[in-house]
Enzyme design. Structure first.
Site, PDB file in Angstrom:
ATOM      1  N   ARG A 242       0.708  -0.882  -0.086  1.00 22.82           N
ATOM      2  CA  ARG A 242       0.072  -0.084   0.001  1.00 22.82           C
ATOM      3  C   ARG A 242       1.036   1.216   0.004  1.00 22.82           C
ATOM      4  O   ARG A 242       1.960   1.433   0.681  1.00 22.82           O
ATOM      5  CB  ARG A 242      -0.906   0.008   1.132  1.00 22.82           C
ATOM      6  CG  ARG A 242      -1.981  -1.032   1.200  1.00 22.82           C
ATOM      7  CD  ARG A 242      -3.022  -0.419  -0.010  1.00 22.82           C
ATOM      8  NE  ARG A 242      -4.079  -1.468  -0.063  1.00 22.82           N
ATOM      9  CZ  ARG A 242      -4.331  -2.606  -0.720  1.00 22.82           C
ATOM     10  NH1 ARG A 242      -3.402  -2.540  -1.537  1.00 22.82           N
ATOM     11  NH2 ARG A 242      -5.597  -3.347  -0.729  1.00 22.82           N
ATOM     12  N   ASP A 266       4.472  -0.310  -6.992  1.00 20.72           N
ATOM     13  CA  ASP A 266       3.079  -0.684  -7.657  1.00 20.72           C
ATOM     14  C   ASP A 266       1.968   0.236  -7.193  1.00 20.72           C
ATOM     15  O   ASP A 266       1.030   0.032  -7.594  1.00 20.72           O
ATOM     16  CB  ASP A 266       2.995  -2.060  -7.443  1.00 20.72           C
ATOM     17  CG  ASP A 266       1.461  -2.388  -8.233  1.00 20.72           C
ATOM     18  OD1 ASP A 266       1.516  -2.171  -9.454  1.00 20.72           O
ATOM     19  OD2 ASP A 266       0.794  -3.030  -7.822  1.00 20.72           O
ATOM     20  N   GLU A 271      -2.433   7.515  -4.741  1.00 19.46           N
ATOM     21  CA  GLU A 271      -2.947   7.096  -6.185  1.00 19.46           C
ATOM     22  C   GLU A 271      -4.322   7.249  -6.237  1.00 19.46           C
ATOM     23  O   GLU A 271      -4.707   6.845  -7.473  1.00 19.46           O
ATOM     24  CB  GLU A 271      -2.467   5.485  -5.877  1.00 19.46           C
ATOM     25  CG  GLU A 271      -3.287   4.755  -5.061  1.00 19.46           C
ATOM     26  CD  GLU A 271      -2.862   3.312  -5.313  1.00 19.46           C
ATOM     27  OE1 GLU A 271      -1.609   2.792  -5.341  1.00 19.46           O
ATOM     28  OE2 GLU A 271      -3.987   2.533  -5.441  1.00 19.46           O
ATOM     29  N   HIS A 303      -0.776   0.038  -9.615  1.00 17.33           N
ATOM     30  CA  HIS A 303      -1.339  -1.076  -8.921  1.00 17.33           C
ATOM     31  C   HIS A 303      -1.908  -2.134  -9.803  1.00 17.33           C
ATOM     32  O   HIS A 303      -3.112  -2.564  -9.916  1.00 17.33           O
ATOM     33  CB  HIS A 303      -2.722  -0.260  -8.436  1.00 17.33           C
ATOM     34  CG  HIS A 303      -3.003  -0.882  -6.938  1.00 17.33           C
ATOM     35  ND1 HIS A 303      -3.461  -0.401  -5.759  1.00 17.33           N
ATOM     36  CD2 HIS A 303      -3.086  -2.196  -6.567  1.00 17.33           C
ATOM     37  CE1 HIS A 303      -3.523  -1.139  -4.790  1.00 17.33           C
ATOM     38  NE2 HIS A 303      -3.404  -2.323  -5.219  1.00 17.33           N
TER      39      HIS A 303
HETATM   40  P1  NAD Z   1      -1.509 -11.206   5.016  1.00 16.16           P
HETATM   41  O1  NAD Z   1      -2.574 -10.638   5.954  1.00 16.16           O
HETATM   42  O2  NAD Z   1      -1.601 -12.678   4.538  1.00 16.16           O
HETATM   43  O3  NAD Z   1      -0.249 -10.840   5.438  1.00 16.16           O
HETATM   44  C1  NAD Z   1       0.301  -9.714   6.029  1.00 16.16           C
HETATM   45  C2  NAD Z   1       1.316  -9.939   7.052  1.00 16.16           C
HETATM   46  O4  NAD Z   1       1.799  -8.624   7.508  1.00 16.16           O
HETATM   47  C3  NAD Z   1       0.981 -10.700   8.116  1.00 16.16           C
HETATM   48  O5  NAD Z   1       1.976 -11.741   8.371  1.00 16.16           O
HETATM   49  C4  NAD Z   1       1.020  -9.632   9.326  1.00 16.16           C
HETATM   50  O6  NAD Z   1       1.569 -10.481  10.368  1.00 16.16           O
HETATM   51  C5  NAD Z   1       2.053  -8.858   8.945  1.00 16.16           C
HETATM   52  N1  NAD Z   1       2.018  -7.568   9.635  1.00 16.16           N
HETATM   53  C6  NAD Z   1       1.081  -6.989  10.134  1.00 16.16           C
HETATM   54  N2  NAD Z   1       1.472  -5.817  10.817  1.00 16.16           N
HETATM   55  C7  NAD Z   1       2.654  -5.623  10.585  1.00 16.16           C
HETATM   56  C8  NAD Z   1       3.920  -4.807  11.026  1.00 16.16           C
HETATM   57  N3  NAD Z   1       3.552  -3.792  11.878  1.00 16.16           N
HETATM   58  N4  NAD Z   1       5.261  -5.099  10.610  1.00 16.16           N
HETATM   59  C9  NAD Z   1       5.557  -6.165   9.889  1.00 16.16           C
HETATM   60  N5  NAD Z   1       4.453  -7.080   9.507  1.00 16.16           N
HETATM   61  C10 NAD Z   1       3.080  -6.856   9.768  1.00 16.16           C
HETATM   62  O7  NAD Z   1      -1.815 -10.369   3.586  1.00 16.16           O
HETATM   63  P2  NAD Z   1      -1.251 -10.386   2.265  1.00 16.16           P
HETATM   64  O8  NAD Z   1      -2.399 -11.154   1.316  1.00 16.16           O
HETATM   65  O9  NAD Z   1       0.207 -11.091   2.331  1.00 16.16           O
HETATM   66  O10 NAD Z   1      -1.194  -8.877   1.586  1.00 16.16           O
HETATM   67  C11 NAD Z   1      -0.198  -8.168   2.120  1.00 16.16           C
HETATM   68  C12 NAD Z   1      -0.871  -6.762   1.618  1.00 16.16           C
HETATM   69  O11 NAD Z   1      -0.414  -6.622   0.060  1.00 16.16           O
HETATM   70  C13 NAD Z   1      -1.956  -6.383   1.838  1.00 16.16           C
HETATM   71  O12 NAD Z   1      -2.430  -5.805   2.710  1.00 16.16           O
HETATM   72  C14 NAD Z   1      -2.556  -5.290   0.527  1.00 16.16           C
HETATM   73  O13 NAD Z   1      -2.161  -4.269   1.083  1.00 16.16           O
HETATM   74  C15 NAD Z   1      -1.468  -5.660  -0.420  1.00 16.16           C
HETATM   75  N6  NAD Z   1      -1.920  -6.295  -1.767  1.00 16.16           N
HETATM   76  C16 NAD Z   1      -1.433  -5.365  -2.847  1.00 16.16           C
HETATM   77  C17 NAD Z   1      -1.855  -5.951  -4.247  1.00 16.16           C
HETATM   78  C18 NAD Z   1      -1.688  -5.085  -5.201  1.00 16.16           C
HETATM   79  O14 NAD Z   1      -2.234  -5.461  -6.237  1.00 16.16           O
HETATM   80  N7  NAD Z   1      -0.769  -4.411  -5.530  1.00 16.16           N
HETATM   81  C19 NAD Z   1      -2.633  -7.013  -4.279  1.00 16.16           C
HETATM   82  C20 NAD Z   1      -3.276  -7.638  -3.046  1.00 16.16           C
HETATM   83  C21 NAD Z   1      -2.728  -7.256  -1.749  1.00 16.16           C
END
Ligand code: NAD
Length: 337
Positions: A242, A266, A271, A303
């Site tokens: 994000r 990305d 954005e 994105h």
């Molecule tokens: P997820 O919930 O499986 O994993 C997120 C991880 O971050 C977890 O292991 C959690 O414990 C950890 N976390 C939480 N707080 C934290 C902190 N303060 N410091 C470090 N780690 C921390 O989520 P995911 O499916 O792996 O997705 C991650 C992120 O990717 C989503 O939140 C979303 O914002 C982003 N995303 C982007 C796109 C894109 O198209 N660019 C698509 C999907 C998801």
């Protein structure tokens, strides 16, 4: 408690692009529910488009804040169906207070996003985007195209959930050393050789840093002046998570001073009114983005990390399943509470 007395469901889909509509029409086999597709994003100013609907379906840049939710509630909306994983753009507390349930697509294709993070790394490093243009113009010079071997480099992963985990696995395949920070440690990753370290040590030791944690009050601007100061000279920073994980002004300073050697993003802090739209014939109303775009070592995609055929199919079918479960008063397995 939200109930749904009057079937079938009428669903308003916001921020619709042609590909969203194409996938909904392909997978929505249940003729009883009706979908209306709006190109506009959901904000408090467009929230009254929800009049007459039961469900709204939104994406990453719809602004579902408290004001918007109060209008949705007044209009009888009972379910907000996010067709994405992140839910930082929805005021969950306000939804709860207004008896509106929120569902999301928690994991549609971690590979789609992690593979895009790798694409950003490889492009920035080996400069294939520049080589492509050069060769097309008959310029076969290698000047300034030099890259570095990924093999043996240290990759710092912040957030080792679904996406971070697959990213670690891919980078191990390149022969990289993986260090990570997460508030929860994955035993599976530890067993595969990933080393968890305190956040500051991850900043200090990484040649490439990749962000895969959600955006929340603990992670906002996790990349800032102080954390950049800890990093190696010439570090590569990749953000497919994000935009607001990065303080854009601080990163621009880091790029100007050459502390940051490469930036691949990305997602971008501001954005919301830019990404997914065509500004090629308009003035881009964002000086920070223009400044970022002026660096030769910055690569920005709008994105698109999620955007694979497999992910779109999964996003659509899970969203339809979420709505169906709500319609049938079944357990909402993907509810955000
Ligand atoms: P997820 O919930 O499986 O994993 C997120 C991880 O971050 C977890 O292991 C959690 O414990 C950890 N976390 C939480 N707080 C934290 C902190 N303060 N410091 C470090 N780690 C921390 O989520 P995911 O499916 O792996 O997705 C991650 C992120 O990717 C989503 O939140 C979303 O914002 C982003 N995303 C982007 C796109 C894109 O198209 N660019 C698509 C999907 C998801």
């Amino acid at each position: 408690m939200a109930t749904n007395q009057h079937l079938p469901m009428k669903i308003a889909v916001f921020s619709t692009k042609s590909y969203d509509q194409e996938y909904f029409e392909k997978y929505a086999n249940d003729a009883s529910n009706s979908f209306s597709f709006f190109e506009t994003a959901l904000t408090k100013d467009t929230a009254n488009l929800s009049i007459g609907f039961d469900v709204i379906c939104v994406f990453v840049n719809d602004n579902v804040d408290k004001n918007t939710i109060e209008i949705l509630s007044k209009n009888g909306i009972k379910l907000i169906a996010l067709r994405c994983a992140g839910y930082n753009n929805v005021d969950i507390e306000a939804a709860k207070n207004n008896h509106i349930k929120v569902v999301r697509v928690p994991a549609y294709s971690p590979e789609a996003v992690s593979e895009h993070a790798v694409a950003l790394i490889l492009t920035l490093n080996r400069k294939t985007h520049k080589a492509y243009n050069r060769v097309r113009e008959g310029n076969f010079s290698l000047k300034n195209l030099i890259g570095f071997n990924l093999n043996g480099k240290t990759i710092g992963v912040i957030g080792t959930g679904q996406i971070g985990k697959t990213f670690c696995q891919i980078m191990k395949g390149f022969g990289c050393k993986i260090i990570a920070f997460d508030v929860l440690k994955s035993e599976e990753l530890i067993a595969s050789g990933v080393r968890y370290l305190p956040l500051n040590e991850v900043f200090e030791q990484s040649d490439i840093l990749s962000l895969h944690c959600p955006l929340n009050s603990n992670t906002k601007h996790i990349i800032n002046k102080a954390s950049i100061a800890l990093m190696k000279e010439g570090v590569m920073i990749i953000n497919t998570s994000r935009g607001a994980l990065i303080n854009t002004v601080d990163v621009i300073q880091g790029l100007s001073s050459k502390k940051i050697g490469y930036l691949g993003i990305d997602v971008y802090e501001q954005e919301e009114n830019l990404f997914f739209e065509d500004f090629s014939e308009r003035i881009i109303p964002d000086d920070l983005l223009l400044r970022l775009n002026s660096f030769p070592n910055v690569l920005i995609t709008s994105h698109q990390a999620f955007f694979t055929k497999e992910a779109m199919a999964e996003i659509t079918t899970t969203t339809l399943d979420n709505i169906k479960a709500f319609e049938k008063n079944q357990e909402l397995v993907n509810e955000v509470k």
